[in-house]
Design a protein around this motif. Structure first.
Motif, PDB file in Angstrom:
ATOM      1  N   SER A 180     -12.678  -0.130   2.675  1.00  0.00           N
ATOM      2  CA  SER A 180     -11.342  -0.589   3.055  1.00  0.00           C
ATOM      3  C   SER A 180     -11.457  -1.418   4.330  1.00  0.00           C
ATOM      4  O   SER A 180     -12.531  -1.544   4.917  1.00  0.00           O
ATOM      5  CB  SER A 180     -10.401   0.604   3.259  1.00  0.00           C
TER       6      SER A 180
ATOM      7  N   TRP B 221       0.434  -2.828  -7.725  1.00  0.00           N
ATOM      8  CA  TRP B 221      -0.404  -3.209  -6.593  1.00  0.00           C
ATOM      9  C   TRP B 221      -0.488  -4.717  -6.415  1.00  0.00           C
ATOM     10  O   TRP B 221      -0.807  -5.202  -5.315  1.00  0.00           O
ATOM     11  CB  TRP B 221      -1.814  -2.644  -6.764  1.00  0.00           C
TER      12      TRP B 221
ATOM     13  N   VAL C 172     -10.103  -8.400  -1.214  1.00  0.00           N
ATOM     14  CA  VAL C 172      -8.856  -7.640  -1.201  1.00  0.00           C
ATOM     15  C   VAL C 172      -8.580  -7.160  -2.619  1.00  0.00           C
ATOM     16  O   VAL C 172      -8.598  -7.965  -3.562  1.00  0.00           O
ATOM     17  CB  VAL C 172      -7.675  -8.503  -0.691  1.00  0.00           C
TER      18      VAL C 172
ATOM     19  N   CYS D 271       0.506  -1.053   2.527  1.00  0.00           N
ATOM     20  CA  CYS D 271      -0.461  -1.300   3.610  1.00  0.00           C
ATOM     21  C   CYS D 271      -0.083  -0.781   4.986  1.00  0.00           C
ATOM     22  O   CYS D 271      -0.968  -0.504   5.784  1.00  0.00           O
ATOM     23  CB  CYS D 271      -0.710  -2.817   3.743  1.00  0.00           C
TER      24      CYS D 271
ATOM     25  N   VAL E  35      -6.042  -2.129   4.161  1.00  0.00           N
ATOM     26  CA  VAL E  35      -6.260  -2.982   2.991  1.00  0.00           C
ATOM     27  C   VAL E  35      -7.292  -2.354   2.063  1.00  0.00           C
ATOM     28  O   VAL E  35      -8.422  -2.079   2.489  1.00  0.00           O
ATOM     29  CB  VAL E  35      -6.748  -4.376   3.423  1.00  0.00           C
TER      30      VAL E  35
ATOM     31  N   TRP F 148      -1.782 -13.657   5.303  1.00  0.00           N
ATOM     32  CA  TRP F 148      -1.409 -12.741   4.233  1.00  0.00           C
ATOM     33  C   TRP F 148      -1.651 -13.420   2.883  1.00  0.00           C
ATOM     34  O   TRP F 148      -1.542 -14.639   2.767  1.00  0.00           O
ATOM     35  CB  TRP F 148       0.066 -12.349   4.326  1.00  0.00           C
TER      36      TRP F 148
ATOM     37  N   HIS G  41       2.676  -7.360  -4.104  1.00  0.00           N
ATOM     38  CA  HIS G  41       2.942  -7.146  -2.687  1.00  0.00           C
ATOM     39  C   HIS G  41       2.016  -8.045  -1.867  1.00  0.00           C
ATOM     40  O   HIS G  41       0.948  -8.443  -2.327  1.00  0.00           O
ATOM     41  CB  HIS G  41       2.726  -5.682  -2.311  1.00  0.00           C
ATOM     42  N   TRP G  42       2.442  -8.325  -0.656  1.00  0.00           N
ATOM     43  CA  TRP G  42       1.627  -9.102   0.272  1.00  0.00           C
ATOM     44  C   TRP G  42       0.599  -8.206   0.952  1.00  0.00           C
ATOM     45  O   TRP G  42       0.898  -7.066   1.304  1.00  0.00           O
ATOM     46  CB  TRP G  42       2.506  -9.752   1.335  1.00  0.00           C
ATOM     47  N   TYR G  43      -0.607  -8.747   1.147  1.00  0.00           N
ATOM     48  CA  TYR G  43      -1.675  -8.007   1.807  1.00  0.00           C
ATOM     49  C   TYR G  43      -2.200  -8.811   2.991  1.00  0.00           C
ATOM     50  O   TYR G  43      -2.452 -10.016   2.867  1.00  0.00           O
ATOM     51  CB  TYR G  43      -2.838  -7.737   0.838  1.00  0.00           C
TER      52      TYR G  43
ATOM     53  N   TYR H 283      -9.292   3.325   0.893  1.00  0.00           N
ATOM     54  CA  TYR H 283      -7.968   3.038   1.451  1.00  0.00           C
ATOM     55  C   TYR H 283      -7.147   4.303   1.655  1.00  0.00           C
ATOM     56  O   TYR H 283      -6.498   4.476   2.690  1.00  0.00           O
ATOM     57  CB  TYR H 283      -7.262   2.064   0.498  1.00  0.00           C
TER      58      TYR H 283
END
Length: 629
Positions: free
Chosen positions: A354, A84, A107, A304, A347, A197, A87-89, A239
């Motif tokens: 979420s 988790w 986040v 996402c 997210v 992000w 990764h980009w959020y 989420y």
């Protein structure tokens, strides 16, 4: 396909999607450095697994033999688990961020502060903790030199997290502000598609992660010929519940009945117009899945993104209501090159909470967005989220009772209409172990369920996070007050003016104006209440209390001293007329009737939080009758 048609009610009223609207499959690209697994899989019959589900042609099929829809191709993960934190959020759309102040966001359970560094002309994402005494930097300010300043003791930080000044340190002493412990943790961040992000790992090795791996890229969001109104909202359920709900088109005619126009099914079995859906997962692996529903293609890009698009050319349901229209006829009548898609960014915030960022890019009716303010589009979007919000909040708690990894045992999903949801749950269980990795910040237990009125609050979950809606809210409230003032002044003028000094026509005009203004103010008040519903409007204490009531519960245990003080408070009602309303209540110390109403309408626990937040700290015998309300 129905999901995209339903979105027409959200996009704009004059442009309702019909069977004549032509859709083209958009190119889905990932920028260099980000390898996508979403290539159309070649059909391999030796590896394919057909959907095992009930059908109308096999009514004798026993329930025990029904299995959930299977994926055609499911890659062997080899025991690999989803990371988790690699990764980009998406954090927030840039259009909803104020460059003059820091913003608190959460986040993956990480408390972040997002702020504009005008010295580097870039958005920065820091750990929302001052290294001095751990005060939240999001409560600070941007000083005149463009630095992030902690409001507690004035420590200032630059865009790299380095401490620029400690006001309490003597100028002729050691440069303690240069020490490593004086720095703030900085998370890698970037702006893509006008969205900030964040990479949720502040380890220095990820400082330049943007050069190796970029956020998912959608060409339509960089295409100036497309309209792309964005919005965001905090959601009071998790989420996994959020993203699977967005993947499910079958619930739309029911949970969102009356909020959009949907195509009539060939065989109508009920008022709402539900119908079977041909849905199929084409490929599933650790990076997500690709799916197909009638003429609609979908991508789930872990963790996402859910992206849906439609292509009328391949839609077997193309029909104008009489069953006579063919795909070629639709192409002939349809305006050329009309394209629309749905992009949802989901997210994980904390257990039971979420955030969703959404946009529906289209290349028709673009002029509407230039003249219609963004908040007017958000009204319809929020109605969609409101209409099934309580259902999903309760559903999440029922799933937790069974155990989240037992989802398929607890839920009966015999039709292909649930294929995308089943596909997501397979991904979630196989590659993520059925849970989000909170890094020990949370036990995984859901927070207490608040009153339904609080769940439906839109002000603290959307309006304060949307620059357009917040501006509209303030402007409409000011207009309401102005109308009331005009009404009062008009009546006052008529009352103090002698009859012989004003004609009957003028008097009638002024009185009519007063009545119209008052009626308009009442209608506007109702419109504001319905459009921006707020728990603080139902329960009108000072605005300072509402953020605390709606904030995500902290991971730390409550303060036992404060709880003890409240529990030991003695009942004291100063207004005898309210005595009868307080019988049976404990720890009622404040005589304000609004608090008593809250106790009766909601619960004692909410009242205790109110007393603790709104009153002066009850130490040394200070009574709660000194509440500031």
């Amino acid at each position: 396909m129905d999901v995209l048609r339903a979105s027409s009610a959200i996009v704009s009223a004059p442009y309702v999607l019909t069977r004549k609207t032509k859709f083209h499959k958009p190119n889905f690209l990932l920028k260099s450095g980000f390898t996508s697994s979403f290539t159309p899989p070649h059909r391999n019959l030796s590896k394919s697994r057909l959907c095992k589900t009930s059908s109308s042609s096999s009514p004798s099929l026993m329930a025990e033999s029904i299995e959930p829809p299977q994926t055609e191709v499911e890659a062997d993960g080899g025991g690999e688990l989803f990371d988790w934190y690699s990764h980009w959020y998406p954090v927030m759309p840039v259009c909803d961020l104020d460059k003059t102040k820091p913003h608190a966001k959460r986040v993956l359970g990480l408390d972040l502060v997002v702020w504009w560094d005008r010295n580097e002309n870039d958005w920065k994402v820091f750990d929302d903790t001052c290294p001095h005494r751990l005060a939240p930097l999001s409560e600070g300010r941007i000083d005149r030199w463009g630095r992030l300043q902690c409001v507690y003791h004035g420590w200032c930080f630059g865009g790299n997290g380095d401490c620029k000044i400690i006001p309490q340190a003597p100028s002729d002493g050691p440069p303690v502000h240069t020490f490593k412990k004086a720095c703030v943790a900085v998370y890698p961040s970037t702006v893509q598609h006008e969205i900030v992000w964040v990479w949720p790992n502040a380890d220095p090795q990820y400082k330049d992660i943007i050069k190796k791996k970029k956020p998912p890229y959608f060409p339509v969001l960089d295409d100036s010929s497309f309209s792309k109104v964005m919005a965001n909202r905090d959601i009071p359920y998790g989420y996994d519940i959020l993203i699977e709900n967005l993947m499910d088109p079958a619930h739309i005619p029911y949970a969102h009945y009356g909020l959009g126009r949907y195509p009539e099914p060939k065989v109508k079995v009920d008022r709402e117009g539900g119908r079977p859906y041909e849905m199929q997962i084409k490929k599933l692996d650790i990076n997500g899945y690709t799916g197909k529903q009638d003429g609609t293609g979908s991508y789930f890009i872990a963790p996402c993104i859910f992206h849906a698009y439609a292509d009328v050319d391949t839609d077997p349901e193309v029909d104008q209501g009489n069953g006579s229209a063919t795909s070629s006829e639709v192409q002939k009548d349809a305006p050329p090159n009309q394209r629309v898609s749905l992009i949802f960014m989901c997210v994980p915030v904390s257990p039971g909470n979420s955030r969703v960022i959404w946009t529906f890019p289209r290349n028709f009716g673009v002029w509407i967005d230039k003249i219609v303010p963004r908040w007017m589009f958000h009204i319809q979007s929020n109605l969609f989220f409101d209409s099934d919000l309580y259902l999903l909040h309760v559903e999440e708690r029922k799933i937790m009772e069974f155990g989240i990894t037992n989802w398929q045992k607890a839920c009966f999903v015999p039709t292909k209409s649930d294929a995308f949801v089943v596909g997501f749950r397979r991904w979630f269980n196989k590659y993520a172990g059925g849970e989000i990795d909170w890094k020990g910040k949370f036990s995984g237990a859901l927070p207490p369920s608040p009153p339904r009125e609080q769940l439906m609050d839109r002000y603290w979950t959307h309006v304060v996070n949307c620059k357009s809606c917040e501006t509209a809210y303030k402007g409409l409230n000011a207009l309401e007050v102005l109308l009331q003032i005009i009404s009062v002044i008009s009546i006052g003028i008529v009352a103090v003016t002698k009859q012989n000094m004003m004609s009957m026509a003028a008097r009638t005009t002024i009185v009519s104006t007063a009545i119209v203004c008052f009626a308009a103010s009442r209608w506007l008040a109702h419109f504001i209440y319905k459009t921006f519903p707020s728990f603080s409007l139902i329960f009108p204490l000072s605005a300072a209390i509402a953020p605390a009531l709606f904030a995500t519960p902290p991971a730390l245990a409550p303060n036992p001293i404060a709880e003890t003080v409240i529990e030991k408070s003695e009942e004291k009602i100063s207004n005898p007329s309210l005595k009868s309303d307080c019988e049976g209540l404990k720890a009622v110390n404040c005589s304000d009737p609004r608090v008593l109403l809250a106790v009766k309408k909601f619960n004692l626990k909410t009242f205790k939080a109110i007393v603790f937040l709104e009153c002066q700290t009850p130490v040394n015998g200070t009574g709660a009758d000194e509440c500031v309300l």
